[in-house]
Enzyme design. Structure first.
Site, short mmCIF file in Angstrom:
data_model
loop_
_atom_site.label_atom_id
_atom_site.label_comp_id
_atom_site.label_asym_id
_atom_site.label_seq_id
_atom_site.Cartn_x
_atom_site.Cartn_y
_atom_site.Cartn_z
N HIS A 15 0.99 -43.70 -7.31
CA HIS A 15 1.97 -43.84 -8.40
C HIS A 15 1.66 -45.11 -9.19
CE1 HIS A 15 5.22 -40.94 -7.07
NE2 HIS A 15 4.45 -40.96 -5.99
N SER A 16 2.42 -45.31 -10.26
CA SER A 16 2.46 -46.61 -10.92
C SER A 16 3.88 -46.80 -11.42
CB SER A 16 1.47 -46.67 -12.08
OG SER A 16 1.93 -45.93 -13.19
N TYR A 17 4.40 -47.93 -11.73
CA TYR A 17 3.73 -49.20 -11.70
C TYR A 17 4.52 -50.15 -10.83
CZ TYR A 17 7.34 -50.55 -15.15
OH TYR A 17 8.52 -50.81 -15.79
N ARG A 37 8.11 -37.30 -16.85
CA ARG A 37 7.89 -37.67 -15.45
C ARG A 37 7.89 -36.46 -14.50
NH1 ARG A 37 9.76 -41.70 -11.40
NH2 ARG A 37 11.11 -40.71 -9.87
N ARG A 50 3.44 -39.20 -16.11
CA ARG A 50 3.26 -40.29 -17.08
C ARG A 50 2.46 -41.44 -16.50
NH1 ARG A 50 9.52 -42.32 -17.72
NH2 ARG A 50 9.98 -42.84 -15.58
N GLU A 51 2.18 -41.39 -15.19
CA GLU A 51 1.49 -42.49 -14.52
C GLU A 51 -0.02 -42.24 -14.58
OE1 GLU A 51 3.65 -42.52 -10.78
OE2 GLU A 51 5.55 -42.79 -11.85
N HIS A 82 3.83 -37.89 -10.68
CA HIS A 82 4.59 -38.30 -11.86
C HIS A 82 3.59 -38.41 -13.00
CE1 HIS A 82 7.84 -40.26 -9.15
NE2 HIS A 82 8.15 -39.01 -9.48
N GLU A 107 1.67 -48.01 -5.50
CA GLU A 107 2.11 -48.16 -6.90
C GLU A 107 1.08 -49.09 -7.54
OE1 GLU A 107 4.85 -46.87 -8.46
OE2 GLU A 107 6.15 -46.26 -6.82
N ASN A 134 8.65 -35.80 -6.65
CA ASN A 134 8.71 -36.77 -5.56
C ASN A 134 10.13 -36.93 -4.99
OD1 ASN A 134 7.26 -38.43 -3.79
ND2 ASN A 134 7.83 -40.29 -4.94
N ARG A 135 10.96 -35.94 -5.20
CA ARG A 135 12.26 -35.84 -4.53
C ARG A 135 12.43 -34.42 -3.99
NH1 ARG A 135 11.51 -40.21 -5.81
NH2 ARG A 135 12.88 -41.80 -6.73
O1 0X9 Z 1 10.69 -43.44 -7.30
C1 0X9 Z 1 9.57 -42.98 -7.01
O2 0X9 Z 1 9.37 -41.78 -6.86
C2 0X9 Z 1 8.39 -43.93 -6.81
N1 0X9 Z 1 8.35 -44.92 -7.85
S1 0X9 Z 1 7.94 -44.50 -9.37
O3 0X9 Z 1 8.20 -45.62 -10.25
N2 0X9 Z 1 6.37 -44.25 -9.43
O4 0X9 Z 1 8.64 -43.33 -9.73
C3 0X9 Z 1 8.53 -44.61 -5.45
C4 0X9 Z 1 8.66 -43.67 -4.30
C5 0X9 Z 1 8.62 -44.39 -3.00
N3 0X9 Z 1 9.07 -43.57 -1.92
C6 0X9 Z 1 8.47 -43.57 -0.72
N4 0X9 Z 1 7.39 -44.23 -0.52
N5 0X9 Z 1 9.03 -42.87 0.24
ZN ZN Z 2 5.75 -42.36 -9.68
#
Ligand code: 0X9
Ligand code: ZN
Length: 428
Positions: free
Chosen positions: A310-312, A241, A189-190, A187, A385, A258-259
């Protein structure tokens, strides 16, 4: 006459600041508000606000008692405040997003003008500021030119054609060693993720208290997965992001990388809407960055731990993201997380809440950590995070890079010791 002069001076100042900041997207007057829903109904109402007001959630509405941060435009203040006052009310967390962005850029430019940005060695590099992609690439070259056991390997290209690199630290040793992969900036912006890790790797190379981590473990460091997005955050939209890919069916670029992993890829905790910030993409691994990373990691020998940064909100998360059913290794991951938490807290007193991702924050699917655990088979899989807890959110001031790096390093040292102590190496 005087009035006209003042008017011209104000215009000039706005223009100078605009040039100094350089970003095309302007967040002037926008705020970040925090709400803590009290009931499942309030959580639902908050989710509906996303549709109605198109607010940008910085942390998502998930469950009663867990705070939600979101960015709000001035034209929405009145109506939104009324809606929220009918619920649990709200607090203004960031009163002007753009002023944080301006301060960040001005402090960067000031240091740059002092000549601190141009480093001639790993030691002389300025770890107390954020660096654009070009300088991160240069830092990788400094590392490989100074340390013969460090190599830079290109494992792919981004959507826009930028090289994707991993820095491999493999100090010669009589015995075979475990390997830990650490990545940052999926991501974009982090910013703190890459910045703190560059400091951490410098410490592991040069600080006698931490050089044991490289004696005992091989480290593969991917400092910028989403390089295209990172470039965008420096010149276009500081709060971007997603990736920068464009598909034929949408005007909205980008996928939430991250999806996008091929692990429970679905719209549970992700979105099928190309304009949403958690858009999972047209197909699993549609993103060049994700596809190449997966191929690269799968092509390596045994990996003993995988950490994605990641953050935050200061968290240590482990599988699963997609389900609240505990993973088979819940007990061991919980125990290691507790040790990492304790070590991190001991450095500057900051708390990193830990637990399975889905129940500690919210349900997500297609994430790095579920993929590294379930598909790549790496039990020690974590999402960190980093700082802070909302005062600055994604626009964390540069003076926190080193303190944040120091505490993240303490957590990684625990992980390093853990994989060292539990290693059953080949050929021993
Ligand atoms: O939502 C996300 O992708 C992550 N948080 S963020 O604020 N940096 O975007 C958290 C992802 C957590 N997922 C797993 N650990 N599986
Ligand atoms: Zn993130």
């Amino acid at each position: 006459m005087m009035r006209r002069l003042v008017f011209i001076l104000v215009l000039l100042e706005i223009y100078i600041v605009k040039i100094a900041v350089g970003n095309k997207v302007d967040y002037s007057g926008q705020q970040v508000w925090r709400v803590t829903p009290n009931s499942p109904e309030e959580v639902k109402s908050l989710r509906e606000l996303e549709e109605k007001f198109e607010v940008d959630f910085w942390t998502e509405p998930t469950s009663p008692g867990r705070f939600v941060d979101f960015r709000v435009k001035p034209k929405q203040f009145f109506e939104l405040a009324n809606a929220l006052n009918r619920m649990s009310g709200y607090e203004i967390y960031i009163s002007d997003v753009q002023s944080l962005i301006i301060n960040e850029k001005l402090s960067h430019n000031k240091r740059k003008n002092l000549g601190k940005a141009l480093a001639s060695s790993v030691q002389a590099f300025d770890y107390s500021q954020y660096h654009p992609a070009k300088e991160v690439y240069q830092w990788m070259d400094l590392v490989t030119s100074e340390y013969s056991f460090a190599t830079k390997e290109q494992f792919g290209v981004t959507f826009e054609g930028r090289p994707l690199y991993v820095l491999k630290f493999e100090k010669p040793s009589a015995k075979s060693k475990p390997t830990i992969v650490v990545d940052a900036l999926i991501h974009c912006r982090e910013w703190i993720t890459t910045a703190s890790l560059m400091f951490i790797f410098k410490e592991m190379l040069q600080n006698p208290s931490f050089t044991h981590m490289m004696d005992e473990v091989n480290w593969y460091f991917v400092p910028m997965i989403n390089v295209d997005g990172y470039v965008e955050t420096w010149i276009g939209d500081r709060l971007w992001r997603k990736t920068r890919s464009t598909g034929p069916n949408s005007n909205c670029p980008g996928v939430d990388a991250n999806r996008n992993f091929d692990s429970y890829w679905s719209n549970e905790g992700a979105s099928g809407n190309p304009c949403a910030f958690s858009y999972y993409g047209p197909t699993p691994e549609s993103e060049s960055e994700v596809r190449h990373l997966v191929k690269y990691v799968m092509g390596q020998g045994k990996i003993d731990a995988y950490v994605t940064t990641h953050s935050y909100t200061q968290l240590i998360l482990y599988p699963y993201g997609y389900t609240s059913t505990p993973c088979a290794d819940d007990a061991v991951l919980n125990a290691t997380s507790k040790l990492m938490h304790d070590a991190m807290k001991a450095v500057h007193g900051k708390t990193y809440t830990y637990g399975p991702s889905s129940t500690t924050i919210y349900v997500t699917s297609g994430t790095t950590t579920d993929w590294s655990y379930d598909v790549a088979g790496i039990v020690q899989s974590y999402t960190f995070e980093l700082r802070d807890t909302g005062r600055y959110g994604f626009i964390l001031p540069a003076d926190q890079i080193i303190p944040n790096g120091e505490e993240y390093l303490a957590g990684l040292e625990v992980l390093s010791n853990y994989v060292r102590d539990n290693y059953e190496g080949s050929g021993m």
